[in-house]
Design a protein around this motif. Structure first.
Motif, PDB file in Angstrom:
ATOM      1  N   TYR A  24       3.646  -3.122 -12.313  1.00 31.64           N
ATOM      2  CA  TYR A  24       2.291  -2.769 -11.893  1.00 31.64           C
ATOM      3  C   TYR A  24       2.330  -2.371 -10.429  1.00 31.64           C
ATOM      4  O   TYR A  24       3.113  -2.926  -9.649  1.00 31.64           O
ATOM      5  N   ALA A  25       1.479  -1.430 -10.044  1.00 30.36           N
ATOM      6  CA  ALA A  25       1.404  -0.990  -8.649  1.00 30.36           C
ATOM      7  C   ALA A  25      -0.053  -1.011  -8.202  1.00 30.36           C
ATOM      8  O   ALA A  25      -0.955  -0.600  -8.945  1.00 30.36           O
ATOM      9  N   PHE A  26      -0.275  -1.493  -6.984  1.00 28.28           N
ATOM     10  CA  PHE A  26      -1.597  -1.523  -6.374  1.00 28.28           C
ATOM     11  C   PHE A  26      -1.474  -0.878  -4.995  1.00 28.28           C
ATOM     12  O   PHE A  26      -0.693  -1.353  -4.165  1.00 28.28           O
ATOM     13  N   GLY A  27      -2.203   0.204  -4.754  1.00 29.02           N
ATOM     14  CA  GLY A  27      -2.120   0.918  -3.477  1.00 29.02           C
ATOM     15  C   GLY A  27      -2.465   0.025  -2.301  1.00 29.02           C
ATOM     16  O   GLY A  27      -1.697  -0.093  -1.345  1.00 29.02           O
ATOM     17  N   VAL A  28      -3.623  -0.617  -2.370  1.00 27.57           N
ATOM     18  CA  VAL A  28      -4.073  -1.516  -1.303  1.00 27.57           C
ATOM     19  C   VAL A  28      -4.772  -2.708  -1.947  1.00 27.57           C
ATOM     20  O   VAL A  28      -5.574  -2.543  -2.865  1.00 27.57           O
ATOM     21  N   VAL A  29      -4.444  -3.906  -1.468  1.00 28.04           N
ATOM     22  CA  VAL A  29      -5.185  -5.110  -1.848  1.00 28.04           C
ATOM     23  C   VAL A  29      -5.879  -5.563  -0.579  1.00 28.04           C
ATOM     24  O   VAL A  29      -5.223  -5.882   0.418  1.00 28.04           O
ATOM     25  N   LYS A  30      -7.207  -5.520  -0.585  1.00 32.88           N
ATOM     26  CA  LYS A  30      -7.993  -5.826   0.610  1.00 32.88           C
ATOM     27  C   LYS A  30      -7.705  -7.210   1.162  1.00 32.88           C
ATOM     28  O   LYS A  30      -7.275  -8.101   0.438  1.00 32.88           O
ATOM     29  N   ALA A  31      -7.978  -7.366   2.442  1.00 32.79           N
ATOM     30  CA  ALA A  31      -7.881  -8.679   3.070  1.00 32.79           C
ATOM     31  C   ALA A  31      -8.836  -9.621   2.348  1.00 32.79           C
ATOM     32  O   ALA A  31      -9.963  -9.244   2.017  1.00 32.79           O
ATOM     33  N   LYS A  32      -8.372 -10.846   2.084  1.00 38.34           N
ATOM     34  CA  LYS A  32      -9.154 -11.836   1.341  1.00 38.34           C
ATOM     35  C   LYS A  32      -9.616 -11.261  -0.002  1.00 38.34           C
ATOM     36  O   LYS A  32     -10.714 -11.516  -0.464  1.00 38.34           O
ATOM     37  N   GLY A  33      -8.737 -10.473  -0.638  1.00 39.68           N
ATOM     38  CA  GLY A  33      -9.069  -9.831  -1.914  1.00 39.68           C
ATOM     39  C   GLY A  33      -8.049 -10.159  -2.986  1.00 39.68           C
ATOM     40  O   GLY A  33      -7.094 -10.898  -2.768  1.00 39.68           O
ATOM     41  N   TYR A  34      -8.259  -9.569  -4.158  1.00 44.10           N
ATOM     42  CA  TYR A  34      -7.370  -9.834  -5.288  1.00 44.10           C
ATOM     43  C   TYR A  34      -7.416  -8.656  -6.253  1.00 44.10           C
ATOM     44  O   TYR A  34      -8.335  -7.833  -6.231  1.00 44.10           O
ATOM     45  N   GLU A  35      -6.408  -8.602  -7.116  1.00 40.85           N
ATOM     46  CA  GLU A  35      -6.310  -7.592  -8.178  1.00 40.85           C
ATOM     47  C   GLU A  35      -5.813  -8.274  -9.442  1.00 40.85           C
ATOM     48  O   GLU A  35      -4.909  -9.112  -9.386  1.00 40.85           O
ATOM     49  N   LYS A  36      -6.393  -7.891 -10.573  1.00 41.42           N
ATOM     50  CA  LYS A  36      -5.915  -8.416 -11.856  1.00 41.42           C
ATOM     51  C   LYS A  36      -4.600  -7.726 -12.201  1.00 41.42           C
ATOM     52  O   LYS A  36      -4.505  -6.501 -12.151  1.00 41.42           O
ATOM     53  N   ILE A  37      -3.596  -8.533 -12.538  1.00 36.97           N
ATOM     54  CA  ILE A  37      -2.293  -7.981 -12.907  1.00 36.97           C
ATOM     55  C   ILE A  37      -2.253  -7.698 -14.396  1.00 36.97           C
ATOM     56  O   ILE A  37      -2.047  -6.559 -14.816  1.00 36.97           O
TER      57      ILE A  37
ATOM     58  N   ARG B 139      -4.562 -13.079   3.187  1.00 32.76           N
ATOM     59  CA  ARG B 139      -4.325 -12.682   4.581  1.00 32.76           C
ATOM     60  C   ARG B 139      -5.598 -12.117   5.198  1.00 32.76           C
ATOM     61  O   ARG B 139      -6.515 -11.712   4.483  1.00 32.76           O
ATOM     62  N   ASN B 140      -5.613 -12.033   6.515  1.00 33.14           N
ATOM     63  CA  ASN B 140      -6.741 -11.417   7.224  1.00 33.14           C
ATOM     64  C   ASN B 140      -6.575  -9.911   7.340  1.00 33.14           C
ATOM     65  O   ASN B 140      -7.433  -9.240   7.916  1.00 33.14           O
ATOM     66  N   THR B 141      -5.480  -9.380   6.822  1.00 32.81           N
ATOM     67  CA  THR B 141      -5.223  -7.937   6.824  1.00 32.81           C
ATOM     68  C   THR B 141      -4.862  -7.508   5.407  1.00 32.81           C
ATOM     69  O   THR B 141      -4.348  -8.310   4.622  1.00 32.81           O
ATOM     70  N   PRO B 142      -5.099  -6.243   5.071  1.00 27.82           N
ATOM     71  CA  PRO B 142      -4.753  -5.783   3.725  1.00 27.82           C
ATOM     72  C   PRO B 142      -3.237  -5.693   3.540  1.00 27.82           C
ATOM     73  O   PRO B 142      -2.486  -5.618   4.510  1.00 27.82           O
ATOM     74  N   ILE B 143      -2.815  -5.719   2.284  1.00 27.41           N
ATOM     75  CA  ILE B 143      -1.420  -5.430   1.961  1.00 27.41           C
ATOM     76  C   ILE B 143      -1.396  -4.083   1.252  1.00 27.41           C
ATOM     77  O   ILE B 143      -2.364  -3.686   0.604  1.00 27.41           O
ATOM     78  N   GLN B 144      -0.299  -3.361   1.431  1.00 20.75           N
ATOM     79  CA  GLN B 144      -0.217  -2.000   0.910  1.00 20.75           C
ATOM     80  C   GLN B 144       0.982  -1.846  -0.008  1.00 20.75           C
ATOM     81  O   GLN B 144       1.967  -2.565   0.121  1.00 20.75           O
ATOM     82  N   MET B 145       0.883  -0.891  -0.890  1.00 22.36           N
ATOM     83  CA  MET B 145       1.948  -0.554  -1.849  1.00 22.36           C
ATOM     84  C   MET B 145       2.513  -1.794  -2.516  1.00 22.36           C
ATOM     85  O   MET B 145       3.720  -2.018  -2.538  1.00 22.36           O
ATOM     86  N   ALA B 146       1.629  -2.620  -3.052  1.00 18.14           N
ATOM     87  CA  ALA B 146       2.059  -3.847  -3.735  1.00 18.14           C
ATOM     88  C   ALA B 146       2.612  -3.493  -5.111  1.00 18.14           C
ATOM     89  O   ALA B 146       1.968  -2.791  -5.884  1.00 18.14           O
ATOM     90  N   LEU B 147       3.807  -3.973  -5.382  1.00 14.20           N
ATOM     91  CA  LEU B 147       4.443  -3.789  -6.681  1.00 14.20           C
ATOM     92  C   LEU B 147       4.663  -5.157  -7.300  1.00 14.20           C
ATOM     93  O   LEU B 147       5.129  -6.080  -6.626  1.00 14.20           O
TER      94      LEU B 147
END
Length: 131
Positions: free
Chosen positions: A63-76, A38-46
């Motif tokens: 797993y919980a991620f506070g913020v995943v940046k726009a055009k970003g990723y997190e390792k699960i 997305r062009n915007t961040p997502i918040q409180m990703a579970l």
């Protein structure tokens, strides 16, 4: 009334399993990633993950991620070869645009293989998108 309930459709958020080099163990491992295109961040990703088939199942992991940046990723998580022989489910819930979104992603058993790899945008690694 049910007709008054609006359930938004999750778009531009994906789960992929990639085959990447592990510097610590000097081997190629399978890792699951949450991707925000997305062009915007997502918040409180579970993310809730589990593997299963007719007679076996893995532990349920959360797993919980506070913020995943726009055009970003997190390792699960790292996914081992024996777990790839099962159906793998990733249930993702997150907030964006002041709304709650949710989506279930599935990797069917034995579909995460080297033969099915494609280049995953944003990660620039070879992997497979969930259905």
């Amino acid at each position: 009334m049910k007709k008054d309930i609006h359930i938004p459709i999750s778009k531009e958020v994906y789960v992929a399993i990639v085959h990447e080099w592990n510097k610590e163990f000097l081997s190629k491992d399978w890792n699951a990633y949450l991707i925000n295109n997305r062009n915007t961040p997502i918040q409180m990703a579970l993310v809730v993950s589990k593997g299963y088939d007719d007679d076996r199942k893995t532990s349920t992991m959360r797993y919980a991620f506070g913020v995943v940046k726009a055009k970003g990723y997190e390792k699960i998580e790292m996914v081992t070869e024996d777990v790839l022989a099962l159906n793998n489910e990733f249930y993702v819930t997150y907030y964006a645009d002041d709304q709650l979104y949710e989506r279930r992603f599935i990797f069917e058993k034995n579909t995460v293989t080297k033969n099915n790899l494609i280049t995953i945008p944003l990660l620039e690694m070879d992997g497979i998108f969930a259905k």
